[in-house]
Scaffold this active site. Structure first.
Site, PDB file in Angstrom:
ATOM      1  N   LEU A 196       0.859  -1.186   0.000  1.00  0.00           N
ATOM      2  CA  LEU A 196       0.000   0.000   0.000  1.00  0.00           C
ATOM      3  C   LEU A 196       0.895   1.236   0.000  1.00  0.00           C
ATOM      4  O   LEU A 196       1.732   1.382   0.883  1.00  0.00           O
ATOM      5  CB  LEU A 196      -0.863  -0.044   1.275  1.00  0.00           C
ATOM      6  CG  LEU A 196      -1.896   1.042   1.524  1.00  0.00           C
ATOM      7  CD1 LEU A 196      -2.987   0.517   2.467  1.00  0.00           C
ATOM      8  CD2 LEU A 196      -1.304   2.305   2.109  1.00  0.00           C
ATOM      9  N   HIS A 197       0.784   2.085  -0.998  1.00  0.00           N
ATOM     10  CA  HIS A 197       1.606   3.293  -0.975  1.00  0.00           C
ATOM     11  C   HIS A 197       0.984   4.497  -1.675  1.00  0.00           C
ATOM     12  O   HIS A 197       1.518   5.588  -1.621  1.00  0.00           O
ATOM     13  CB  HIS A 197       2.973   3.028  -1.605  1.00  0.00           C
ATOM     14  CG  HIS A 197       2.920   2.983  -3.096  1.00  0.00           C
ATOM     15  ND1 HIS A 197       2.543   1.860  -3.781  1.00  0.00           N
ATOM     16  CD2 HIS A 197       3.145   3.949  -4.028  1.00  0.00           C
ATOM     17  CE1 HIS A 197       2.547   2.127  -5.068  1.00  0.00           C
ATOM     18  NE2 HIS A 197       2.906   3.377  -5.257  1.00  0.00           N
TER      19      HIS A 197
END
Ligand code: UD1
Length: 358
Positions: A202-203
């Site tokens: 997740l970024h």
């Protein structure tokens, strides 16, 4: 021909590792690394794992606001372009390094080739979407990886210089497959076994900079009760600390936060996961290459072909939908060759080489 290629972030090191050696056989390529990613795990470790050669220019631009980061890259890229006088500038993907390269080269009148042209999320609040639209508009050669990407360009009135080549990320996946087999030690290192864990990344800013979205995703994967392996992007780590979510996560035995891993370890972890939860376009495609189902925590995926093929479920950052997908989603369709035949790089180099005859 003399080419100047711009890289700077983790996904660009992967794409350049696919194309650069093939380009280098026929052309003189100057590789410029903007230094947008500077952490060891995101940058140097990737070079080593992928065997990407040392760039001729290692710039040190680092982090900053979008304007500062893009502007400082533009200034130094312009200097490098003025000095090298390339016939063509090669850009990858949709990052600020791509945008800076596109603006600097086009203002100097140097033709642009864009690798990974055409993905769209139809939302200009997403920084990568802005970068894609501008890079595609300014490019002379547009290397589109899939049928959908060609269609997206056509919908924007862009038909010239569009070439359906397949995905260079599929090329490098096939090329490094034998090395991936050798990395199985990484499973022992993290105490996970084949088919018995969820892999998560997740970024994206709209997920990682937003406490509600981050909490929703964590709640969704936590509800599965399964072991979750989560290599954390530095940006996300800063936010988990800022939002005071770390203590809760550490208490949570089913989510293990680990440092970002290099490409070969990452693909090994993907191949062995039961299912992958991600907001990364690259990981969504790689999950498909690995024949592992994925859950896209984006509202709109830039790679709808994976969902249409029945191998990804799009949930957004919604705890209930994520939990539901983790419990019930099973891949349905046959694995179609939507990302090409593994020779995207050969096609790209042939098209670039054909310019010499013109
Ligand atoms: C960038 C790209 C994104 C790509 C992603 C892959 C843009 C707009 N975004 O996002 O398209 O999918 O890379 O990882 O170009 N940081 C570090 N160490 C690093 C790099 C970043 O700590 O080596 C932190 C910094 O706090 C920085 C933040 O991450 O402010 C954001 O970094 P940035 O380079 O702007 O974008 P990414 O989120 O990595």
């Amino acid at each position: 021909m003399k080419l100047l290629s711009v890289v700077g972030t983790r996904p660009q090191f992967v794409k350049a590792a696919a194309l650069s050696p093939v380009l280098g056989k026929k052309h003189d390529e100057i590789l410029v690394n903007t230094g947008q990613h500077y952490d060891y795990e995101l940058a140097r470790a990737q070079f080593d794992a992928l065997g990407l050669r040392e760039p001729e220019y290692n710039l040190d631009v680092g982090s900053g606001t979008h304007a500062r980061q893009t502007a400082s890259m533009m200034v130094i890229l312009e200097d490098a372009m003025l000095k090298e006088k390339p016939d063509l500038v090669v850009l990858y993907g949709d990052t600020n390094s791509t945008l800076a390269g596109a603006l600097s080269a086009s203002k100097l009148g140097i033709p642009l080739a864009h690798v990974e042209s055409g993905p769209r999320q139809h939302d200009l609040r997403i920084p990568e979407e802005i970068n894609r639209v501008i890079a595609d508009r300014l490019s002379f050669l547009r290397f589109a990886p899939t049928g959908h990407t060609v269609e997206n360009l056509r919908n924007e009135g862009i038909t010239e210089g569009v070439h359906l080549t397949g995905d260079v990320m599929y090329d490098i996946f096939l090329k490094t497959r034998s090395k991936i087999e050798e990395r199985s030690g990484i499973l022992d290192q993290y105490g996970v076994s084949h088919g018995k864990y969820i892999l998560m990344t997740l970024h994206r800013p709209h997920n990682s900079d937003n406490k509600t979205a981050l909490q929703e995703v964590m709640n969704g994967v936590r509800a599965s009760g399964e072991r979750v392996l989560f290599p954390v992007h530095p940006r996300t780590l800063v936010n988990l600390e800022r939002f005071e979510m770390m203590a809760e996560l550490k208490r949570d035995s089913n989510i293990s936060l680990v440092k970002p891993v290099d490409y070969l370890d990452m693909v090994t972890l993907m191949r062995n996961a039961r299912i992958i939860v991600t907001d990364s376009g690259g990981v969504t495609r790689e999950a498909y290459f690995c024949e592992v189902p994925s859950v896209s925590i984006e509202e709109v995926t830039p790679w709808p072909e994976v969902a249409e093929a029945g191998w990804s479920q799009v949930t957004g950052a919604d705890a209930d939908r994520i939990a539901n997908a983790l419990e019930n989603f099973a891949p349905r369709g046959p694995r179609l060759p939507i990302f090409g035949d593994g020779d995207a790089c050969g096609k790209i180099v042939d098209i670039i080489s054909s310019l010499e005859d013109k």
